[in-house]
Design an enzyme around this catalytic site. Structure first.
Site, short mmCIF file in Angstrom:
data_model
loop_
_atom_site.label_atom_id
_atom_site.label_comp_id
_atom_site.label_asym_id
_atom_site.label_seq_id
_atom_site.Cartn_x
_atom_site.Cartn_y
_atom_site.Cartn_z
N TYR A 148 0.84 -1.21 0.00
CA TYR A 148 0.00 0.00 0.00
C TYR A 148 0.87 1.26 0.00
O TYR A 148 0.63 2.20 -0.77
CB TYR A 148 -0.91 -0.05 1.23
CG TYR A 148 -1.97 1.03 1.29
CD1 TYR A 148 -3.07 0.98 0.43
CD2 TYR A 148 -1.89 2.07 2.20
CE1 TYR A 148 -4.05 1.96 0.49
CE2 TYR A 148 -2.86 3.05 2.26
CZ TYR A 148 -3.95 2.99 1.41
OH TYR A 148 -4.92 3.96 1.47
N1 LIG Z 1 -10.47 5.11 4.40
C1 LIG Z 1 -9.26 5.58 4.69
O1 LIG Z 1 -8.87 5.75 5.86
C2 LIG Z 1 -8.32 5.98 3.58
C3 LIG Z 1 -7.16 6.71 3.92
C4 LIG Z 1 -6.29 7.10 2.92
C5 LIG Z 1 -6.57 6.77 1.60
N2 LIG Z 1 -7.68 6.05 1.29
C6 LIG Z 1 -7.90 5.73 -0.11
O2 LIG Z 1 -9.16 6.22 -0.51
C7 LIG Z 1 -9.65 5.41 -1.59
C8 LIG Z 1 -11.07 4.98 -1.26
O3 LIG Z 1 -11.03 4.24 -0.05
P1 LIG Z 1 -12.33 3.94 0.83
O4 LIG Z 1 -11.93 4.11 2.23
O5 LIG Z 1 -13.52 4.66 0.30
O6 LIG Z 1 -12.45 2.36 0.54
P2 LIG Z 1 -13.72 1.42 0.27
O7 LIG Z 1 -13.20 0.02 0.40
O8 LIG Z 1 -14.89 1.82 1.10
O9 LIG Z 1 -14.07 1.72 -1.26
C9 LIG Z 1 -13.19 1.34 -2.29
C10 LIG Z 1 -14.00 1.13 -3.55
O10 LIG Z 1 -13.07 0.76 -4.60
C11 LIG Z 1 -13.66 -0.29 -5.33
N3 LIG Z 1 -12.63 -1.08 -6.01
C12 LIG Z 1 -11.69 -1.85 -5.41
N4 LIG Z 1 -10.97 -2.48 -6.36
C13 LIG Z 1 -11.45 -2.08 -7.57
C14 LIG Z 1 -11.14 -2.39 -8.92
N5 LIG Z 1 -10.16 -3.26 -9.23
N6 LIG Z 1 -11.86 -1.81 -9.90
C15 LIG Z 1 -12.86 -0.94 -9.61
N7 LIG Z 1 -13.22 -0.63 -8.35
C16 LIG Z 1 -12.52 -1.19 -7.34
C17 LIG Z 1 -14.42 -1.11 -4.30
O11 LIG Z 1 -15.40 -1.96 -4.92
C18 LIG Z 1 -15.01 -0.02 -3.44
O12 LIG Z 1 -16.29 0.40 -3.90
C19 LIG Z 1 -8.66 4.26 -1.74
O13 LIG Z 1 -7.76 4.55 -2.78
C20 LIG Z 1 -7.93 4.25 -0.41
O14 LIG Z 1 -6.63 3.72 -0.50
C21 LIG Z 1 -8.55 5.65 2.24
#
Ligand SMILES: NC(=O)c1ccc[n+]([C@@H]2O[C@H](COP(=O)([O-])OP(=O)(O)OC[C@H]3O[C@@H](n4cnc5c(N)ncnc54)[C@H](O)[C@@H]3O)[C@@H](O)[C@H]2O)c1
Length: 258
Positions: A148
């Site tokens: 990651y």
């Molecule tokens: N939640 C946190 O604390 C956090 C912190 C920093 C960064 N992020 C980043 O924010 C982004 C969104 O995270 P989130 O917390 O909403 O996660 P989440 O798991 O709630 O949502 C992620 C979405 O991405 C989709 N996805 C995964 N693989 C995929 C693929 N191969 N093709 C198409 N869609 C795909 C999933 O189906 C899901 O709907 C991510 O890039 C994550 O790394 C999240």
């Protein structure tokens, strides 16, 4: 629909839930037409969002999704590359398949979607905005989250390089780096024991996790003309997490305690 994004077409990946869903909502609120590309379709789809089942790691799937956007909207003004997954494990123990799936989802996903939108934006000649969702993990090391950290740091590298390639075409390329944000992504870590809410919150100077809407607001800024002279940049939205040198600072050195 009125608003400063009226007439704009946005593609948001991973917008079936979480941060991506909040980004869709924010862009719609300002008048954009949104296409949500996600491998899972949502249980409760948003009105005025067109969902296209897409795997961002698969060139053919991404190509078909953008063809569908062409057919329905004929343009793309904004790309938000947000889709993400997490696989936790130590180097030496985590499988190559798990490592690769994290790199593929975050980094290949950005590359494949950007490869679709850049030629379209250049040909149309109306500029555009590309915003990637990175993470504070792009700047620090998190044990067990090597794939990651590598993927998110890679996103920042690609963001900077691409921003230079397309600057003269009026296309701006930026990133948002969220800190801990309350979504299913985090819930998964709480469930498997790799995260614990008490120490996560304790380490955040603002003493709370982010709301998805707070990340979406930064994306909205970078997607619109309000940030018209910004490119190649990363906006960190983390409640002060990354700038904190001494988490154990005495309370008398904090304004709220005085
Ligand atoms: N939640 C946190 O604390 C956090 C912190 C920093 C960064 N992020 C980043 O924010 C982004 C969104 O995270 P989130 O917390 O909403 O996660 P989440 O798991 O709630 O949502 C992620 C979405 O991405 C989709 N996805 C995964 N693989 C995929 C693929 N191969 N093709 C198409 N869609 C795909 C999933 O189906 C899901 O709907 C991510 O890039 C994550 O790394 C999240």
């Amino acid at each position: 629909m009125s608003g400063s994004l009226s007439g704009k077409v946005a593609v948001v990946t991973g917008a079936g839930r979480g941060i991506g869903d909040a980004i869709s909502g924010r862009l719609i609120a300002d008048g954009a037409k949104v296409f949500a590309l996600d491998k899972m379709l949502p249980d409760e789809p948003r009105e005025r969002v067109t969902y296209i089942e897409t795997d961002v790691t698969d060139p053919a799937s991404v190509g078909a999704a953008f063809k569908a956007v062409d057919d329905k909207a004929g343009q793309v003004d904004i790309l938000v590359s947000n889709a993400g997954i997490q696989r936790v494990g130590l180097v030496g123990k985590i499988s190559f398949a798990d490592f690769s799936s994290v790199i593929a989802t975050h980094l290949h996903g950005l590359f494949l979607c950007a490869s679709e939108v850049v030629p379209r934006m250049v040909e149309r000649g109306a500029g555009g905005a590309i915003v990637s969702i990175a993470s504070t993990a792009a700047f620090v090391g998190l044990p067990g989250r090597g794939p990651y950290c590598a993927a998110k740091a890679g996103i920042l590298g690609l963001t900077r390089a691409l921003s230079l390639e397309v600057a003269t075409a009026g296309i701006r390329v930026n990133a948002v780096a969220p800190g801990f944000t309350r979504t299913k992504f985090i819930e998964q870590g709480l469930k498997d024991g790799s995260l614990q809410e008490d120490w996560m919150v304790a380490r955040v100077p603002m003493k709370r996790l982010a709301r998805t809407e707070e990340i979406a607001e930064a994306v909205r800024f970078l997607a619109g003309d309000e940030s018209s002279y910004m490119t190649g940049q990363t906006v960190v939205v983390d409640g002060g997490w990354i700038v904190q040198g001494i988490p154990e600072a005495p309370t008398w050195l904090q304004t709220s305690a005085s």
